[in-house]
Write a protein that holds these residues in place. Structure first.
Motif, PDB file in Angstrom:
ATOM      1  N   PRO A   1      -9.941   1.120  -1.107  1.00 19.84           N
ATOM      2  CA  PRO A   1      -8.854   0.159  -0.930  1.00 19.84           C
ATOM      3  C   PRO A   1      -7.720   0.734  -0.096  1.00 19.84           C
ATOM      4  O   PRO A   1      -7.713   1.907   0.277  1.00 19.84           O
ATOM      5  CB  PRO A   1      -8.404  -0.121  -2.361  1.00 19.84           C
ATOM      6  N   GLY A   2      -6.732  -0.112   0.174  1.00 22.23           N
ATOM      7  CA  GLY A   2      -5.563   0.333   0.918  1.00 22.23           C
ATOM      8  C   GLY A   2      -5.875   0.563   2.388  1.00 22.23           C
ATOM      9  O   GLY A   2      -6.897   0.133   2.929  1.00 22.23           O
ATOM     10  N   LEU A   3      -4.979   1.263   3.055  1.00 18.05           N
ATOM     11  CA  LEU A   3      -5.146   1.520   4.478  1.00 18.05           C
ATOM     12  C   LEU A   3      -6.300   2.472   4.760  1.00 18.05           C
ATOM     13  O   LEU A   3      -6.829   2.503   5.872  1.00 18.05           O
ATOM     14  CB  LEU A   3      -3.850   2.077   5.064  1.00 18.05           C
ATOM     15  N   GLY A   4      -6.704   3.258   3.754  1.00 12.68           N
ATOM     16  CA  GLY A   4      -7.862   4.121   3.932  1.00 12.68           C
ATOM     17  C   GLY A   4      -9.102   3.329   4.298  1.00 12.68           C
ATOM     18  O   GLY A   4      -9.906   3.752   5.143  1.00 12.68           O
ATOM     19  N   GLY A   5      -9.269   2.163   3.670  1.00 16.51           N
ATOM     20  CA  GLY A   5     -10.405   1.311   3.983  1.00 16.51           C
ATOM     21  C   GLY A   5     -10.354   0.806   5.413  1.00 16.51           C
ATOM     22  O   GLY A   5     -11.376   0.730   6.102  1.00 16.51           O
ATOM     23  N   GLU A   6      -9.158   0.456   5.881  1.00 18.83           N
ATOM     24  CA  GLU A   6      -9.015  -0.001   7.260  1.00 18.83           C
ATOM     25  C   GLU A   6      -9.313   1.122   8.242  1.00 18.83           C
ATOM     26  O   GLU A   6      -9.945   0.910   9.282  1.00 18.83           O
ATOM     27  CB  GLU A   6      -7.619  -0.553   7.485  1.00 18.83           C
ATOM     28  N   VAL A   7      -8.874   2.336   7.908  1.00 15.66           N
ATOM     29  CA  VAL A   7      -9.170   3.484   8.765  1.00 15.66           C
ATOM     30  C   VAL A   7     -10.681   3.708   8.837  1.00 15.66           C
ATOM     31  O   VAL A   7     -11.244   3.949   9.918  1.00 15.66           O
ATOM     32  CB  VAL A   7      -8.452   4.744   8.243  1.00 15.66           C
TER      33      VAL A   7
ATOM     34  N   VAL B   1       0.823  -1.219   0.000  1.00 17.40           N
ATOM     35  CA  VAL B   1       0.000   0.000   0.000  1.00 17.40           C
ATOM     36  C   VAL B   1       0.855   1.267   0.000  1.00 17.40           C
ATOM     37  O   VAL B   1       0.444   2.296  -0.549  1.00 17.40           O
ATOM     38  CB  VAL B   1      -0.967   0.028   1.199  1.00 17.40           C
ATOM     39  N   PHE B   2       2.033   1.213   0.588  1.00 11.93           N
ATOM     40  CA  PHE B   2       2.875   2.404   0.673  1.00 11.93           C
ATOM     41  C   PHE B   2       3.314   2.905  -0.695  1.00 11.93           C
ATOM     42  O   PHE B   2       3.680   4.069  -0.850  1.00 11.93           O
ATOM     43  CB  PHE B   2       4.116   2.121   1.528  1.00 11.93           C
ATOM     44  N   PHE B   3       3.280   2.025  -1.703  1.00 13.51           N
ATOM     45  CA  PHE B   3       3.813   2.390  -3.006  1.00 13.51           C
ATOM     46  C   PHE B   3       2.743   2.931  -3.954  1.00 13.51           C
ATOM     47  O   PHE B   3       3.050   3.278  -5.095  1.00 13.51           O
ATOM     48  CB  PHE B   3       4.575   1.205  -3.591  1.00 13.51           C
ATOM     49  N   THR B   4       1.499   3.024  -3.460  1.00 18.03           N
ATOM     50  CA  THR B   4       0.490   3.864  -4.105  1.00 18.03           C
ATOM     51  C   THR B   4       0.283   5.082  -3.233  1.00 18.03           C
ATOM     52  O   THR B   4       0.620   6.197  -3.596  1.00 18.03           O
ATOM     53  CB  THR B   4      -0.838   3.126  -4.304  1.00 18.03           C
ATOM     54  N   ALA B   5      -0.267   4.861  -2.054  1.00 13.50           N
ATOM     55  CA  ALA B   5      -0.508   5.974  -1.131  1.00 13.50           C
ATOM     56  C   ALA B   5      -0.973   5.411   0.200  1.00 13.50           C
ATOM     57  O   ALA B   5      -1.546   4.322   0.263  1.00 13.50           O
ATOM     58  CB  ALA B   5      -1.571   6.922  -1.687  1.00 13.50           C
ATOM     59  N   ILE B   6      -0.735   6.167   1.256  1.00 14.77           N
ATOM     60  CA  ILE B   6      -1.316   5.859   2.554  1.00 14.77           C
ATOM     61  C   ILE B   6      -2.030   7.110   3.054  1.00 14.77           C
ATOM     62  O   ILE B   6      -1.733   8.221   2.619  1.00 14.77           O
ATOM     63  CB  ILE B   6      -0.265   5.391   3.582  1.00 14.77           C
ATOM     64  N   PRO B   7      -2.997   6.963   3.952  1.00 12.60           N
ATOM     65  CA  PRO B   7      -3.742   8.122   4.441  1.00 12.60           C
ATOM     66  C   PRO B   7      -2.818   9.197   5.010  1.00 12.60           C
ATOM     67  O   PRO B   7      -1.876   8.892   5.753  1.00 12.60           O
ATOM     68  CB  PRO B   7      -4.643   7.527   5.525  1.00 12.60           C
TER      69      PRO B   7
END
Length: 370
Positions: free
Chosen positions: A188-194, A118-124
């Motif tokens: 998707p990504g960590l945004g979804g987890e947040v 996820v870090f290689f697209t974007a993180i919140p």
């Protein structure tokens, strides 16, 4: 064909003619070189995007076209849109297995398989596009990315950028933090987890299924990219609340995946061409996305009846707090993931003060009323 593409083609055509003329005059000793130079090669590229989707779909096709142009037609890449050869989210495995030599996609799709991807697209609340490129190119990000994918026989590189994202499309207006409870959202990504930590229900779907899911009620909300791509997807036809900022994706790096064996066995010239075609897209696609997003945002508001809304203050505050918790937990999961987290954090700590001095304050001064 644009003037620039025509000029590029002309230069490469002239180069081919000069090369052929020189080879012809070299006599019998040059025969093996002539034979080698006349060889052709075709690759398959699988993508996670609908064909020619504004933004990443256009970028993927342009990379394929540029490779053919710069190689004088000797190296061609046949593009398969999502679902044509493999499913949208099957491209990682397809390139790893050698079903295709390369893919165009986004790294956060592999969160379930490779969490640190996820870090290689974007993180919140992470890096902006120019900051992300600096991290990958200068801050050790590329080396960590390659180390992360090495067990799968893959080499990743940046290949385009859709820029700063929007916060998403919501069928109902967000009044306060309680509006997120039970909300079915594609993020998707960590945004979804947040979002999950705040009571929402993230739903994982590939891009091609988002409109129908939003229309049918499978989703109450979805994010995708920016106004240009989002308008092409038709989200404004079923949801009129368009939220900002895109806290979850402040950057939109496209990911090219290469089968390492296939890449390493390419002739050196072809390898340089395909890698540079990807690299060139980082600037070209970002410029294109910024320009087209600006125009499409105006159309969404003036012609399509869309209301651009800021996230309520209590939601943004809760999102920042939840992000800090999620990232702290993530950093403890495994050694390589922890190193990637620390490298990304170090890049943000280094670059953010410069972005503040050089960009935020300039924009505030440039756009001040009066």
């Amino acid at each position: 064909m644009t003037d620039r593409e025509a000029d590029t083609k002309a230069r490469w055509t002239r180069r081919g003619l000069l090369t052929a003329t020189a080879a012809a005059g070299a006599g019998a000793l040059a025969a093996p070189a002539i034979a080698q130079g006349s060889e052709t090669l075709e690759w398959k590229m699988v993508t996670s995007w609908p064909k020619n989707l504004p933004g990443p779909g256009v970028t993927a096709q342009r990379i394929a076209d540029q490779v053919g142009l710069m190689s004088g037609g000797r190296f061609t890449i046949r593009l398969y849109a999502a679902g044509e050869l493999v499913p949208a989210l099957g491209v990682f495995d397809a390139v790893s297995a050698g079903t295709a030599q390369m893919a165009h996609t986004a790294s956060f799709f592999w969160q379930g398989k490779v969490p640190a991807s996820v870090f290689f697209t974007a993180i919140p609340f992470g890096l902006l596009p120019h900051e992300h490129i600096a991290w990958i190119e200068r801050g050790g990000g590329q080396e960590l990315w390659e180390e992360l994918y090495a067990p799968f026989g893959l080499k990743p590189v940046m290949a385009g950028n859709t820029g700063v994202q929007m916060g998403g499309w919501y069928k109902s207006e967000l009044r306060d933090l309680s509006s997120l409870k039970g909300l079915k959202i594609r993020m998707p990504g960590l945004g979804g987890e947040v979002m999950r930590r705040l009571g929402a229900t993230p739903v994982g779907l590939p891009p091609g299924e988002l409109f129908q899911a939003l229309q049918s009620g499978v989703l109450d909300a979805t994010e995708f990219l920016g106004p240009w791509s989002d308008r092409a997807m038709g989200f404004h036809k079923v949801a009129k609340n368009y939220y900002t900022p895109g806290f979850h994706e402040p950057n939109g790096t496209g990911e090219a995946l290469f089968n390492v064996e296939a890449l390493n066995t390419l002739p050196e010239e072809f390898r340089a061409i395909v890698l540079e075609a990807c690299r060139a897209e980082n600037g070209r696609a970002l410029a294109e996305s910024d320009w087209e997003n600006a125009g499409s945002l105006q159309l969404l508001q003036e012609e399509d009846g869309v209301t651009v809304r800021p996230y309520p203050a209590d939601i943004l505050s809760a999102l920042r707090e939840a992000t800090a918790v999620v990232l702290a937990e993530f950093a403890e999961k495994d050694a390589l993931g922890g190193r990637i987290y620390e490298s990304h954090k170090a890049a943000k700590d280094r670059l953010a003060p410069w972005s503040d001095v050089a960009m935020r304050r300039f924009m505030a001064a440039r756009d001040a009323a009066g």
